[in-house]
Design a protein around this motif. Structure first.
Motif, PDB file in Angstrom:
ATOM      1  N   UNK A   1      31.989  -2.689  13.462  1.00 51.43           N
ATOM      2  CA  UNK A   1      31.505  -4.092  12.833  1.00 51.43           C
ATOM      3  C   UNK A   1      30.485  -3.666  11.440  1.00 51.43           C
ATOM      4  N   UNK A   2      30.718  -2.547  11.035  1.00 50.28           N
ATOM      5  CA  UNK A   2      29.696  -1.939   9.773  1.00 50.28           C
ATOM      6  C   UNK A   2      30.700  -2.196   8.629  1.00 50.28           C
ATOM      7  N   UNK A   3      30.124  -2.562   7.511  1.00 48.61           N
ATOM      8  CA  UNK A   3      30.831  -2.633   6.207  1.00 48.61           C
ATOM      9  C   UNK A   3      30.544  -1.447   5.619  1.00 48.61           C
ATOM     10  N   UNK A   4      29.425  -0.914   5.669  1.00 52.94           N
ATOM     11  CA  UNK A   4      28.920   0.273   4.887  1.00 52.94           C
ATOM     12  C   UNK A   4      28.267   1.390   5.597  1.00 52.94           C
ATOM     13  N   UNK A   5      28.842   2.520   6.049  1.00 44.80           N
ATOM     14  CA  UNK A   5      28.442   3.711   6.812  1.00 44.80           C
ATOM     15  C   UNK A   5      27.035   3.983   6.247  1.00 44.80           C
ATOM     16  N   UNK A   6      27.469   4.036   4.797  1.00 38.22           N
ATOM     17  CA  UNK A   6      26.281   4.731   4.012  1.00 38.22           C
ATOM     18  C   UNK A   6      24.863   3.985   4.271  1.00 38.22           C
ATOM     19  N   UNK A   7      24.856   2.928   4.556  1.00 40.28           N
ATOM     20  CA  UNK A   7      23.633   2.100   4.939  1.00 40.28           C
ATOM     21  C   UNK A   7      23.247   2.199   6.395  1.00 40.28           C
ATOM     22  N   UNK A   8      23.900   2.682   7.248  1.00 38.44           N
ATOM     23  CA  UNK A   8      23.519   2.964   8.580  1.00 38.44           C
ATOM     24  C   UNK A   8      23.969   4.385   9.008  1.00 38.44           C
ATOM     25  N   UNK A   9      23.133   5.481   8.309  1.00 40.02           N
ATOM     26  CA  UNK A   9      23.238   6.749   8.655  1.00 40.02           C
ATOM     27  C   UNK A   9      23.471   7.425  10.212  1.00 40.02           C
ATOM     28  N   UNK A  10      22.479   6.677  10.845  1.00 41.64           N
ATOM     29  CA  UNK A  10      22.138   7.222  12.393  1.00 41.64           C
ATOM     30  C   UNK A  10      23.456   6.702  13.092  1.00 41.64           C
ATOM     31  N   UNK A  11      23.926   5.319  12.915  1.00 39.68           N
ATOM     32  CA  UNK A  11      24.917   4.735  13.511  1.00 39.68           C
ATOM     33  C   UNK A  11      26.269   5.691  13.021  1.00 39.68           C
ATOM     34  N   UNK A  12      26.266   6.038  11.712  1.00 38.21           N
ATOM     35  CA  UNK A  12      27.656   6.711  11.546  1.00 38.21           C
ATOM     36  C   UNK A  12      27.486   8.062  12.202  1.00 38.21           C
ATOM     37  N   UNK A  13      26.268   8.681  12.293  1.00 45.59           N
ATOM     38  CA  UNK A  13      26.366  10.119  12.718  1.00 45.59           C
ATOM     39  C   UNK A  13      26.805   9.889  14.421  1.00 45.59           C
ATOM     40  N   UNK A  14      26.400   8.998  15.011  1.00 48.18           N
ATOM     41  CA  UNK A  14      26.632   8.545  16.277  1.00 48.18           C
ATOM     42  C   UNK A  14      28.359   8.280  16.345  1.00 48.18           C
ATOM     43  N   UNK A  15      28.612   7.525  15.450  1.00 47.70           N
ATOM     44  CA  UNK A  15      29.855   7.156  15.641  1.00 47.70           C
ATOM     45  C   UNK A  15      30.937   8.529  15.140  1.00 47.70           C
ATOM     46  N   UNK A  16      30.489   9.220  14.372  1.00 47.92           N
ATOM     47  CA  UNK A  16      31.173  10.469  14.278  1.00 47.92           C
ATOM     48  C   UNK A  16      31.150  11.260  15.304  1.00 47.92           C
ATOM     49  N   UNK A  17      30.019  11.537  15.990  1.00 45.29           N
ATOM     50  CA  UNK A  17      30.083  12.365  17.313  1.00 45.29           C
ATOM     51  C   UNK A  17      30.941  11.768  18.415  1.00 45.29           C
ATOM     52  N   UNK A  18      30.994  10.419  18.670  1.00 48.09           N
ATOM     53  CA  UNK A  18      31.780   9.831  19.580  1.00 48.09           C
ATOM     54  C   UNK A  18      33.073   9.811  19.254  1.00 48.09           C
ATOM     55  N   UNK A  19      33.524   9.908  17.938  1.00 51.81           N
ATOM     56  CA  UNK A  19      34.850   9.787  17.494  1.00 51.81           C
ATOM     57  C   UNK A  19      35.504  11.340  17.830  1.00 51.81           C
ATOM     58  N   UNK A  20      34.585  12.472  18.068  1.00 45.83           N
ATOM     59  CA  UNK A  20      35.096  13.727  18.226  1.00 45.83           C
ATOM     60  C   UNK A  20      35.428  13.811  19.899  1.00 45.83           C
ATOM     61  N   UNK A  21      34.786  13.016  20.401  1.00 47.81           N
ATOM     62  CA  UNK A  21      34.925  13.039  21.869  1.00 47.81           C
ATOM     63  C   UNK A  21      35.933  12.329  22.336  1.00 47.81           C
ATOM     64  N   UNK A  22      36.209  11.008  21.237  1.00 52.18           N
ATOM     65  CA  UNK A  22      37.156  10.108  21.764  1.00 52.18           C
ATOM     66  C   UNK A  22      38.584  10.525  22.074  1.00 52.18           C
TER      67      UNK A  22
END
Ligand code: FES
Length: 270
Positions: free
Chosen positions: A213-234
Motif C-alpha cells: 500500500x505504498x505509492x512511493x518507495x522513495x519516500x519510505x526508505x526503511x520500509x523499502x529496505x525491509x520489503x526488499x529483504x522480505x522479498x528475498x526470503x519470500x
C-alpha cells in the motif's frame, strides 16, 4: 464437449476433458506426499496436545513450542513463563489451547499450505490438465474458503507467538545449576526458532505489512529496505513452511524424550 464456468462472473468457458487426465507423469506424487506429511503433523500434534505431560524440562529450561505460552492454573510452574493467570482447564481442552489455534490458523490459511491443501485434500485445482471432481470453481469467494482471507490477522498473532518462542529459546540457555548452559536441546530449540522466524518473515502477509500500500518507495526508505529483504526470503517460503513443520515436531519430540527420561540431554556447556 461439456464446459464449466472458470470463476464467478467470468463468462469464458472452462474446457473439460472426458478422461481424468491425459498426463502420463506422476503428477499425483507431490500432492500425496504433502498430504501425508500434513496428516502426520495433525495426528502427532493432536496426540501430543492431549497428553498433557512431558512438555517441559525444568533443569534446562526447555519448553515445547506446542505448549508455549502456558498460562493456565494447571501448567507446571517451570513452564509458566508469564505466570498462571488463567483458570484450570477441563480435561477436553489441552494446555496448548492458546498457541494451537493461532499456529493452526496461520498454517491453514498460509498461501503455501493453501496450494498444498487445494491440490492434495480439496482437489480443486488438483494439478494442471487434471479433471476436477468439483462441478464449478468458486475460488475463495464463499464459505468455507472465504475464511482464508483472515491470513493477515493470523500473521500478526503468529508474530507475537514467534517473539514468545524467541524468549523460550533464550531461557533454554541454562544449566542444571541455574547458570548459563547449552545442551543439544538448546541447539534443537534454536534451529526450530530460526526455521519459524524464516517461515514467519517470508510470509506474503508480512511482506505486505512492511511494503504494501505504498505509492512511493522513495519516500519510505526503511520500509523499502525491509520489503526488499522480505522479498528475498519470500521465494523460499515453501521450504521454510516444510522445514519448520519438521523442526516443531523434532523439538517437541526431543523435549518429550528428555522430560520422560527416555534419553539424557547431552550437555555441551554446563
Ligand atoms: S503466506 Fe505462508 S505464512 Fe503467510
Amino acid at each position: 464437449m461439456t464446459t464449466t464456468a472458470t470463476r464467478p462472473g467470468d463468462p469464458r468457458p472452462r474446457a473439460a476433458i472426458a478422461a481424468k487426465t491425459l498426463r502420463t507423469d506422476r503428477w499425483w506424487l507431490p500432492p500425496v506426499t504433502i498430504g501425508a506429511i500434513l496428516a502426520l503433523f495433525v495426528v502427532y500434534s493432536t496426540v501430543r496436545l492431549f497428553m498433557g505431560q512431558w512438555y517441559v524440562v525444568p533443569d534446562y529450561g526447555y519448553l515445547t513450542p506446542l505448549y508455549s505460552p502456558c498460562m493456565f492454573e494447571d501448567c507446571v510452574q517451570e513452564a509458566a513463563h508469564f505466570g498462571r493467570p488463567l483458570p484450570a482447564l477441563p480435561w477436553f481442552i489441552p494446555l496448548g489451547a492458546i498457541v494451537f489455534p493461532i499456529v493452526a490458523g496461520f498454517r491453514l490459511t498460509c498461501y503455501y499450505y493453501r496450494k498444498a491443501g487445494y491440490r492434495s485434500l480439496w482437489a480443486s485445482p488438483q494439478a494442471c490438465a487434471v479433471r476436477e471432481p468439483h462441478g464449478k470453481y468458486t475460488g475463495e469467494t464463499r464459505f468455507p474458503l472465504v475464511l482464508m482471507n483472515s491470513h493477515r490477522y493470523f500473521f500478526y498473532l503468529a508474530a507475537v507467538v514467534l517473539l514468545i518462542n524467541i524468549m523460550d529459546m533464550v531461557l533454554a540457555f541454562r544449566g542444571a545449576d541455574g547458570n548459563f548452559g547449552i545442551g543439544v536441546g538448546t541447539l534443537i530449540i534454536m534451529v526450530n526458532v530460526v526455521a519459524l522466524a524464516g517461515y514467519t518473515a517470508s510470509c506474503h502477509a508480512c511482506r505486505h505489512a512492511f511494503g504494501g500500500r505504498l505509492k512511493h518507495f522513495s519516500k519510505h526508505p526503511v520500509r523499502y529496505r525491509m520489503w526488499t529483504f522480505i522479498s528475498k526470503l519470500n521465494p523460499r517460503h515453501g521450504t521454510f513452511a516444510m522445514v519448520s513443520l519438521w523442526t516443531v515436531m523434532l523439538t517437541d519430540f526431543y523435549i518429550m524424550a528428555v522430560s520422560a527420561g527416555w534419553i539424557t540431554d547431552l550437555r555441551i556447556v554446563n
